[in-house]
Scaffold this active site. Structure first.
Site, PDB file in Angstrom:
ATOM      1  N   GLY A   1       0.933  -1.113   0.062  1.00 44.35           N
ATOM      2  CA  GLY A   1       0.116  -0.014   0.110  1.00 44.35           C
ATOM      3  C   GLY A   1       0.886   1.231   0.048  1.00 44.35           C
TER       4      GLY A   1
ATOM      5  N   ARG B   1       1.272  -5.080  -5.212  1.00 44.85           N
ATOM      6  CA  ARG B   1       1.503  -6.175  -4.338  1.00 44.85           C
ATOM      7  C   ARG B   1       1.783  -7.589  -5.489  1.00 44.85           C
ATOM      8  NH1 ARG B   1      -0.417  -4.230   0.703  1.00 44.85           N
ATOM      9  NH2 ARG B   1      -2.214  -3.184   0.362  1.00 44.85           N
TER      10      ARG B   1
ATOM     11  N   ASP C   1       4.944  -4.869   6.201  1.00 42.27           N
ATOM     12  CA  ASP C   1       5.481  -6.026   6.555  1.00 42.27           C
ATOM     13  C   ASP C   1       5.652  -7.042   5.106  1.00 42.27           C
ATOM     14  OD1 ASP C   1       2.660  -5.916   6.197  1.00 42.27           O
ATOM     15  OD2 ASP C   1       2.026  -7.078   7.924  1.00 42.27           O
TER      16      ASP C   1
ATOM     17  N   THR D   1       4.429   2.794   5.201  1.00 44.61           N
ATOM     18  CA  THR D   1       3.096   2.406   5.452  1.00 44.61           C
ATOM     19  C   THR D   1       2.183   3.184   6.508  1.00 44.61           C
ATOM     20  OG1 THR D   1       1.637   0.502   6.488  1.00 44.61           O
ATOM     21  CG2 THR D   1       3.979   0.639   7.380  1.00 44.61           C
TER      22      THR D   1
ATOM     23  N   ASP E   1       0.016   2.310   8.223  1.00 44.99           N
ATOM     24  CA  ASP E   1      -0.422   1.702   9.523  1.00 44.99           C
ATOM     25  C   ASP E   1       0.622   1.749  10.802  1.00 44.99           C
ATOM     26  OD1 ASP E   1      -2.330   0.626   7.774  1.00 44.99           O
ATOM     27  OD2 ASP E   1      -1.687  -1.443   7.655  1.00 44.99           O
TER      28      ASP E   1
ATOM     29  N   ASP F   1       2.494  -0.023  12.067  1.00 47.58           N
ATOM     30  CA  ASP F   1       2.652  -1.474  12.864  1.00 47.58           C
ATOM     31  C   ASP F   1       3.785  -2.261  12.736  1.00 47.58           C
ATOM     32  OD1 ASP F   1       2.622  -1.940   9.984  1.00 47.58           O
ATOM     33  OD2 ASP F   1       1.160  -3.612   9.913  1.00 47.58           O
TER      34      ASP F   1
ATOM     35  N   ARG G   1      -5.367  -2.691   8.930  1.00 47.65           N
ATOM     36  CA  ARG G   1      -5.940  -3.934   8.876  1.00 47.65           C
ATOM     37  C   ARG G   1      -5.574  -4.813  10.028  1.00 47.65           C
ATOM     38  NH1 ARG G   1      -3.780  -6.104   3.217  1.00 47.65           N
ATOM     39  NH2 ARG G   1      -2.136  -4.617   3.956  1.00 47.65           N
TER      40      ARG G   1
HETATM   41  O1  F6P Z   1      -1.152  -1.556   4.800  1.00 49.42           O
HETATM   42  C1  F6P Z   1      -1.509  -0.427   4.173  1.00 49.42           C
HETATM   43  C2  F6P Z   1      -3.105  -0.589   3.984  1.00 49.42           C
HETATM   44  O2  F6P Z   1      -3.842   0.823   3.849  1.00 49.42           O
HETATM   45  C3  F6P Z   1      -4.025  -0.885   5.238  1.00 49.42           C
HETATM   46  O3  F6P Z   1      -4.299   0.163   6.106  1.00 49.42           O
HETATM   47  C4  F6P Z   1      -5.426  -1.442   4.459  1.00 49.42           C
HETATM   48  O4  F6P Z   1      -5.989  -2.608   5.077  1.00 49.42           O
HETATM   49  C5  F6P Z   1      -4.740  -1.878   3.202  1.00 49.42           C
HETATM   50  O5  F6P Z   1      -3.389  -1.323   2.960  1.00 49.42           O
HETATM   51  C6  F6P Z   1      -5.603  -1.773   2.045  1.00 49.42           C
HETATM   52  O6  F6P Z   1      -4.793  -2.480   1.003  1.00 49.42           O
HETATM   53  P1  F6P Z   1      -5.554  -2.070  -0.879  1.00 49.42           P
HETATM   54  O7  F6P Z   1      -4.888  -0.829  -1.138  1.00 49.42           O
HETATM   55  O8  F6P Z   1      -4.890  -3.183  -1.217  1.00 49.42           O
HETATM   56  O9  F6P Z   1      -6.991  -2.156  -0.757  1.00 49.42           O
END
Ligand code: F6P
Length: 329
Positions: free
Chosen positions: A10, A78, A109, A132, A134, A136, A178
């Site tokens: 992300g 990803r 991560d 990120t 997050d 985390d 998440r």
């Molecule tokens: O890991 C970063 C993040 O923004 C999380 O907070 C969220 O759950 C996820 O990515 C969303 O991913 P995507 O962009 O694949 O919808």
């Protein structure tokens, strides 16, 4: 040294200033930098940034005016293919083919898990930067993007408070995270929310209803409930249904902030963190380190082995949770 830099997972506000720092620090140290588009997916597709001279090398002007730009000029993704042995071996071959002997992955991560796997097939050095929203990752007090995401969420909750106050309503605002309640906790504290629902703490619908009734008796007109998307109670929409079924004393509305939190110009705190960590990652590579994440703990720059950064999710500070409860009265 020829250093490859890429963003993965992300995106996060501050990835651009981090790319800029990697490029400028490496060039200042007379090293070369290759920009890899779209993270591991782009690496497997050999999508490299080509400069005006037609070479796959970044120069000083490749990163002009990046401090203030949201998103990432290198794009992000990803990759499922990269999780396979075949994909990892292919990536190693591509890195060798382009003479890349070190990498700075910027991500979360999943990115660092990918780096751990790649190291089994490729002998180059890898030092990553935590990018990120997050927050985390273990090994850094804050990740690049977190401060901006919180700022965006707080601005949203502040605005919702105005309309909630006008209509005597309760808003449930779902923020990202998440597996982590950091964005929810910081947003709730900064915006003065009455309730925060985090994956790290139990969400008890009956207790929330009791608290809401108490707040109503004390004359509260509006209520803000900040819900982390990863809360075990199932997110803001589900929680709203459960609260209504349990006879919530306020009329409710739900808003999911979603990817809004990933965009926008990076806050100064993210720009500075990104610049420090990007520069530190390059210096760590030149000093011979590998398999590490560059982080900042108590203001000091530190390296943490990748496996330790993803061994669990960084615990939220208990004193912040206590503070939230005291303030929500
Ligand atoms: O890991 C970063 C993040 O923004 C999380 O907070 C969220 O759950 C996820 O990515 C969303 O991913 P995507 O962009 O694949 O919808």
């Amino acid at each position: 040294m020829r250093i490859g830099v890429f963003c993965s997972g992300g995106d996060a506000p501050g990835m651009n200033p981090c790319v800029r720092a990697v490029v400028r620090s490496a060039l200042a140290a007379r090293q070369e930098v290759v920009g890899i588009y779209r993270g591991y997916k782009g690496l497997l597709a050999e999508e490299l940034l080509i400069n005006e001279e037609g070479e796959p090398l970044m120069h000083l002007r490749s990163v002009s005016n990046l401090s203030k730009q949201g998103g990432t000029i290198l794009h992000s993704s990803r990759s499922e293919e990269f999780k396979t042995t075949r994909g990892l071996k292919k990536a190693a071959r591509i890195l060798k083919k382009h003479g890349i002997d070190a990498l700075v992955p910027i991500g979360g991560d999943g990115t660092f898990r990918g780096a751990i796997d790649l190291a089994e097939h490729w002998g180059g050095r890898i030092v990553g930067c935590p990018g990120t929203i997050d927050n985390d990752l273990i090994g850094t007090d804050y990740t690049i993007g977190f401060a901006t995401a919180v700022q965006t969420a707080v601005e949203a909750v502040d605005k919702l408070r105005d309309t909630a106050e006008s209509h005597d309503r309760m808003f449930l605002v779902e923020v990202m995270g998440r597996h982590s309640g950091y964005i929810a906790l910081y947003t709730a504290l900064a915006a003065g929310a009455e309730v925060a629902c985090l994956p790290e703490t139990p969400t008890d619908v009956r207790q929330i209803i009791r608290d809401l009734r108490k707040l109503r008796r004390r004359g509260k007109k509006s209520i803000m409930v900040v819900v982390a998307e990863g809360d075990e109670a199932g997110g803001a929409v589900k929680l709203n249904e459960d609260l209504i079924a349990a006879r919530c004393p306020f009329q409710t509305r739900v808003l999911t902030l979603g990817h809004l939190q990933r965009g926008g110009t990076p806050a100064p705190a993210d720009r500075i963190l990104a610049t420090r960590l990007g520069d530190f990652a390059v210096r760590a590579l030149l000093a011979g380190h590998t398999g590490m994440m560059a982080g900042q703990v108590d203001g000091e720059l530190v390296l943490t082995p990748f496996p330790a950064t993803v061994a669990g999710h960084k615990p939220i500070p208990d004193d912040y949770v206590r503070l939230l409860e005291v303030m929500a009265s």
